[in-house]
Write an enzyme that holds these catalytic residues in place. Structure first.
Site, mmCIF file in Angstrom:
data_model
loop_
_atom_site.group_PDB
_atom_site.id
_atom_site.type_symbol
_atom_site.label_atom_id
_atom_site.label_comp_id
_atom_site.label_asym_id
_atom_site.label_seq_id
_atom_site.Cartn_x
_atom_site.Cartn_y
_atom_site.Cartn_z
ATOM 1 N N ARG A 69 0.813 -1.225 0.000
ATOM 2 C CA ARG A 69 0.000 0.000 0.000
ATOM 3 C C ARG A 69 0.842 1.268 0.000
ATOM 4 O O ARG A 69 0.323 2.347 -0.296
ATOM 5 C CB ARG A 69 -0.995 -0.052 1.159
ATOM 6 C CG ARG A 69 -2.094 -1.087 0.931
ATOM 7 C CD ARG A 69 -3.085 -1.159 2.079
ATOM 8 N NE ARG A 69 -2.521 -1.762 3.264
ATOM 9 C CZ ARG A 69 -2.478 -3.079 3.507
ATOM 10 N NH1 ARG A 69 -2.970 -3.924 2.618
ATOM 11 N NH2 ARG A 69 -1.953 -3.556 4.621
ATOM 12 N N GLU A 106 5.662 -9.805 14.355
ATOM 13 C CA GLU A 106 5.078 -10.452 15.530
ATOM 14 C C GLU A 106 4.664 -11.887 15.241
ATOM 15 O O GLU A 106 4.474 -12.689 16.156
ATOM 16 C CB GLU A 106 3.871 -9.655 16.043
ATOM 17 C CG GLU A 106 2.734 -9.467 15.050
ATOM 18 C CD GLU A 106 2.910 -8.243 14.159
ATOM 19 O OE1 GLU A 106 1.894 -7.776 13.633
ATOM 20 O OE2 GLU A 106 4.049 -7.770 14.001
#
Length: 232
Positions: A69, A106
């Site tokens: 994006r 993560e």
């Protein structure tokens, strides 16, 4: 810095056009969907205009957009401020010779790549993405552009050095040992950073959205971050 702290009416208009999708792409994730922002020409233009107003005249020659994006917001910003656009892509998406930067997320590991020669030493660069969460991707982008040795690589070097120091006394004369140690360090840094690491100056990171509760800003080691809206 956050643009949402001022009273510019464009900020509220942008925020209302961003859709929050619960439990996507997996349960517990509140996905910030900017595709609804893109459907509104005025809100999209306001988004680009706010960034352009901040960076025009700042002598920025490179706008580096993070896949995917960042490719939406980066090119119009680059055109408006008179800079080139450099895509930072996921592995094996760019033809030709590239330099790479691994980073930890993560939920696992990932990598960003950039064409060799796309950015020159000393160029002033702006890193653009749609959102900052934990900050891992932006850190990798800055390391890729600036040529910083990742902290994980420095940890590996310290571990190797300690092993050599403990075992070297009975194996090598001191001068030979330290010569080998310096050579090993050069080879490790060369392999981790590559011979073409560019040494650009990253001026700032810019994102449409910040998730402050994930504290991604704190991972940027003091590098300025500019965002338009925050979601808690």
């Amino acid at each position: 810095m956050s643009a949402c702290t001022n009273e510019d009416p464009r900020i509220l208009g942008i925020k209302t056009k961003i859709r929050v999708v619960p439990n996507f792409p997996k349960p517990g994730i509140m996905f910030q969907d900017i595709t609804t922002l893109l459907l509104d020409p005025k809100a999209f233009k306001d988004t680009i205009d706010l960034f352009v107003e901040r960076y025009k005249g700042k002598n920025i020659s490179v706008v580096a957009g993070v896949e995917a994006r960042g490719f939406i917001f980066g090119p119009p910003i680059a055109l408006a401020i008179g800079a080139k656009f450099v895509p930072l892509r996921k592995p094996k998406k760019l033809p030709g010779k590239v330099i790479s930067q691994d980073y930890i997320l993560e939920y696992g590991r990932d990598c960003l790549e950039m064409h060799v020669g796309a950015v020159q030493p000393g160029e002033r660069a702006l890193v653009v993405d749609d959102l900052i969460a934990t900050g891992g991707t932006l850190c990798a982008a800055m390391d890729l552009l600036a040529g910083v040795i990742p902290q994980s690589s420095m940890f590996l070097w310290r571990r190797i050095s300690n092993v050599f120091l403990r075992q070297s006394g009975s194996l090598f004369p001191p001068i030979l040992f330290y010569s080998l140690l310096l050579m090993a360090r050069y080879l490790i840094v060369f392999s981790l950073l590559g011979p073409e690491r560019v040494g650009a100056e990253v001026v700032e990171c810019a994102c449409v959205i910040e998730l402050p509760e994930l504290k991604g800003r704190e991972r940027l080691n003091g590098k300025p971050l500019y965002v338009l809206v925050e979601y808690y």
